[in-house]
Design a protein around this motif. Sequence first.
Motif, PDB file in Angstrom:
ATOM      1  N   ARG A  94       0.847  -1.206   0.000  1.00 15.01           N
ATOM      2  CA  ARG A  94       0.000   0.000   0.000  1.00 15.01           C
ATOM      3  C   ARG A  94       0.875   1.245   0.000  1.00 15.01           C
ATOM      4  O   ARG A  94       1.958   1.282   0.586  1.00 15.01           O
ATOM      5  N   ASP A  95       0.359   2.299  -0.673  1.00 14.72           N
ATOM      6  CA  ASP A  95       1.169   3.498  -0.859  1.00 14.72           C
ATOM      7  C   ASP A  95       1.571   4.155   0.463  1.00 14.72           C
ATOM      8  O   ASP A  95       2.661   4.698   0.577  1.00 14.72           O
ATOM      9  N   PHE A  96       0.695   4.122   1.460  1.00 17.35           N
ATOM     10  CA  PHE A  96       1.083   4.829   2.681  1.00 17.35           C
ATOM     11  C   PHE A  96       2.213   4.116   3.419  1.00 17.35           C
ATOM     12  O   PHE A  96       2.976   4.747   4.153  1.00 17.35           O
TER      13      PHE A  96
ATOM     14  N   VAL B 116       4.570   2.417   1.636  1.00 11.47           N
ATOM     15  CA  VAL B 116       5.694   2.798   0.780  1.00 11.47           C
ATOM     16  C   VAL B 116       6.163   4.203   1.164  1.00 11.47           C
ATOM     17  O   VAL B 116       7.366   4.479   1.247  1.00 11.47           O
ATOM     18  N   ALA B 117       5.194   5.089   1.452  1.00  7.18           N
ATOM     19  CA  ALA B 117       5.543   6.453   1.859  1.00  7.18           C
ATOM     20  C   ALA B 117       6.372   6.427   3.135  1.00  7.18           C
ATOM     21  O   ALA B 117       7.383   7.124   3.249  1.00  7.18           O
ATOM     22  N   ALA B 118       5.972   5.611   4.089  1.00  2.81           N
ATOM     23  CA  ALA B 118       6.715   5.529   5.348  1.00  2.81           C
ATOM     24  C   ALA B 118       8.132   5.013   5.095  1.00  2.81           C
ATOM     25  O   ALA B 118       9.104   5.527   5.651  1.00  2.81           O
ATOM     26  N   ARG B 119       8.243   4.014   4.210  1.00  2.00           N
ATOM     27  CA  ARG B 119       9.586   3.533   3.870  1.00  2.00           C
ATOM     28  C   ARG B 119      10.392   4.652   3.227  1.00  2.00           C
ATOM     29  O   ARG B 119      11.577   4.821   3.500  1.00  2.00           O
ATOM     30  N   GLY B 120       9.715   5.418   2.372  1.00  2.00           N
ATOM     31  CA  GLY B 120      10.383   6.526   1.699  1.00  2.00           C
ATOM     32  C   GLY B 120      10.863   7.595   2.665  1.00  2.00           C
ATOM     33  O   GLY B 120      11.762   8.364   2.354  1.00  2.00           O
TER      34      GLY B 120
ATOM     35  N   HIS C  85       2.104   0.872  11.546  1.00  2.00           N
ATOM     36  CA  HIS C  85       1.207   0.543  10.440  1.00  2.00           C
ATOM     37  C   HIS C  85       0.672  -0.880  10.533  1.00  2.00           C
ATOM     38  O   HIS C  85      -0.517  -1.104  10.404  1.00  2.00           O
TER      39      HIS C  85
ATOM     40  N   LEU D 105      13.067   2.878  -3.519  1.00  2.00           N
ATOM     41  CA  LEU D 105      11.929   2.118  -3.005  1.00  2.00           C
ATOM     42  C   LEU D 105      11.814   0.833  -3.804  1.00  2.00           C
ATOM     43  O   LEU D 105      11.115  -0.094  -3.436  1.00  2.00           O
TER      44      LEU D 105
ATOM     45  N   ARG E 101      17.101   9.932   3.249  1.00  2.00           N
ATOM     46  CA  ARG E 101      15.721   9.917   2.791  1.00  2.00           C
ATOM     47  C   ARG E 101      14.961  11.216   3.034  1.00  2.00           C
ATOM     48  O   ARG E 101      14.036  11.541   2.306  1.00  2.00           O
TER      49      ARG E 101
ATOM     50  N   PHE F  58       2.360  10.654  -4.324  1.00  2.00           N
ATOM     51  CA  PHE F  58       1.754   9.487  -4.955  1.00  2.00           C
ATOM     52  C   PHE F  58       0.587   9.847  -5.873  1.00  2.00           C
ATOM     53  O   PHE F  58      -0.055  10.883  -5.719  1.00  2.00           O
TER      54      PHE F  58
ATOM     55  N   GLY G 283      -5.106   5.729  -1.520  1.00  2.00           N
ATOM     56  CA  GLY G 283      -4.236   4.705  -0.956  1.00  2.00           C
ATOM     57  C   GLY G 283      -3.002   5.258  -0.266  1.00  2.00           C
ATOM     58  O   GLY G 283      -2.326   4.548   0.468  1.00  2.00           O
ATOM     59  N   SER G 284      -2.705   6.544  -0.482  1.00  2.00           N
ATOM     60  CA  SER G 284      -1.419   7.030   0.015  1.00  2.00           C
ATOM     61  C   SER G 284      -1.489   7.596   1.428  1.00  2.00           C
ATOM     62  O   SER G 284      -0.471   7.970   1.989  1.00  2.00           O
TER      63      SER G 284
ATOM     64  N   GLU H 126       4.684  12.045  10.704  1.00  2.00           N
ATOM     65  CA  GLU H 126       5.315  10.724  10.648  1.00  2.00           C
ATOM     66  C   GLU H 126       6.784  10.800  10.220  1.00  2.00           C
ATOM     67  O   GLU H 126       7.650  10.199  10.845  1.00  2.00           O
TER      68      GLU H 126
ATOM     69  N   ILE I 270       9.991   9.634  12.318  1.00  2.00           N
ATOM     70  CA  ILE I 270      10.926   8.624  11.826  1.00  2.00           C
ATOM     71  C   ILE I 270      12.354   9.166  11.838  1.00  2.00           C
ATOM     72  O   ILE I 270      13.283   8.489  12.271  1.00  2.00           O
TER      73      ILE I 270
ATOM     74  N   ARG J 235       2.773  16.319   3.231  1.00  2.00           N
ATOM     75  CA  ARG J 235       3.623  15.306   3.857  1.00  2.00           C
ATOM     76  C   ARG J 235       5.006  15.292   3.222  1.00  2.00           C
ATOM     77  O   ARG J 235       6.021  15.129   3.905  1.00  2.00           O
TER      78      ARG J 235
END
Lengths: 294, 322
Positions: free
Chosen positions: A181-183, A185-189, A201, B62, B89, B96, B101-102, B115, B119, B165
Amino acid sequence: MSVAGSISSSARKGPIARALERFTINRIALVGLVILLCIVTAVLTYPLWWSYTPNQIDLRALNKGPSSAHWFGTDGVGRDVLARLMQGGRVSLLVAVTSVAISTVIGFLIGALSSFGGRVVDGAVMRFVDLAMTLPPVIFLLVLASIAGTGILPTILVISLLSWPVLSRMVRARLLELRERDFVVAARGMGAGLGHLLFRHGLPNCIDILVVYATLQIANAILLEAGLSFLGLGIAPPEASWGNMLNAARSTVVLEQYVWQWMFPGAALVLTVLAINFVGDGLRDAFDPRSDLH
Amino acid sequence: MREPLLSVRGLTKHFTSSGFSHGPVVRALDDISFEVPRGKVVGLVGESGSGKTTIGRSVLRLIEPTAGQIVFDGVDLTKLSASEMRRQRRRLQYIFQDPFGSLSPRMTIGQILMEGLDIQRIGSRAERGARAKKALQEVDLPADAFVRYPHEFSGGQRQRIGIARALVLEPELIVADEPVSALDVSIQAQIVNLLRSLQSRLGLTMLFISHDLAVVEYICDTVIVLYLGRIMEIAPSEVLYSDPRHPYTRALLSAIPSPEIGKASARQILKGDIPSPANPPSGCVFRTRCPHAIDQCAKTVPPLEEVAPGHVKACIRHDISG
Ligand SMILES: Nc1ncnc2c1ncn2[C@@H]1O[C@H](COP(=O)(O)OP(=O)(O)O)[C@@H](O)[C@H]1O
Ligand code: SF4
Ligand SMILES: [Mg+2]
């Protein structure tokens, strides 16, 4: 006007708050919850309102039926059945809740490891889960129980080791889907590590699975404990549990003539398991993603 | 001249199917090289499936590239260890395509915006909140959005949240992956304008992905045309639109409805379907749909050749003209 008010207030809430709101309008689930609360309260507070203790022997009252002194009668050595029922409830619920808590944690972590650990780890872990699931549960249980021995801790251990694989499968499937899921992926980004992904998550998005599993599994664990104790492999006397109280019914005399000695624990068991299932079904419906769509 | 902020060199990505049986290899990207100069917007255009998202996500690592280098501010990101990459990063962010979904449905907008700061362990709790609120302001959303959940917002508003974001971490490079494709046409212009004004005000460098040449023309300095995982043409925006050299770019441009009456008749519609990237044509990948294809096109992969300063194309025929 009240409709508009309730819509806007439910729009403000997070998904979990909305799910719980749906739960509270499910009548059967609420009945289950009330019954459950009564049972738990009774079991926890019984020393305050009942004067007998579970292992207190009254030699003048062996195998006596229900009376004003012993509401639920006495057993073969003169112990009060109500006191033993309450104490047994404590043990049964303690064993069930603890073992489910342990198996939920194990199930979640194994599912998480599998879905986030890469292909090799996933393959290895899932073969292990397959193995654990193909073992016939009764035999697995008996072997484990005979190795672990009797008593509260071994019983908790046996039940928790038996029940996590199903959960870990569900968690894995959910997290594999979530990972794309994109969110996420966003967190990984943004540089999220495994801990952040899993607990910020993964866990919140598995909460429905975990809650429903844990609830229904408590009912299962109560039955497992009863089964083990009935076979003499779970909680050993003189410690009371609903399972080992039912064990008394193995004697034909007790079964036919001292009905109160097994009927009350039997009824308590059935009632509790039913109530938990009502609550569990209600939670499952409340967390159903489809109900969020309208 | 200063070195470009981002320089992609020979980026190649082959997707192999998982499991024991070896399925076909999807050659999503083949030898992609381009640069994104500091403070500029570079557009990446191509039909769906041409590999735009794969490029965008590879730039942020990614997706792990099969081969090639991603040189960001002089550092090859593909060589970094996981923890070194994690530190980088905050300097690269992604917007997105899908505004639904994002954003996590289980987090409030405030939590979503903070967030990245959580992080990266930037600032105190109060400072994180202040920065998130500032980002909310930058994208013209009311401050009370902070405590609400994503499902309370429209697609356009969610896309603004997604942009906020990306901004919170104050990145140097933003990869915007079709940020308006999923939105209503009426809202697309607002979001493109917002991105453009943010870009110039904050001096952002951006890789702007789109399948729509019209959107790209408006916001980009340079445009890269992609087809089946290969670059067909790179040109400064105004040159690409006035003087396209590659047959594919010409076909794409002629598909844009034009207000000039005379041009409509010269429209040249692409025939046939895009070949599968699991089994791309030999030589020039565009040859199965190219109106100018000759035998030679099947034999050699056309190299990118310079036709003018800053303008390259991958086509072996130099004798065709629009
Ligand atoms: N994870 C993946 N596994 C296999 N194939 C993929 C994967 N991601 C993308 N692809 C394939 O790579 C090609 C390029 O995809 P993508 O970069 O998403 O294109 P675009 O963003 O231009 O629409 C497509 O053919 C797609 O099917
Ligand atoms: S190389 Fe040949 S097939 Fe490819 S674009 Fe040029 S003319 Fe067309
Ligand atoms: Mg895409």
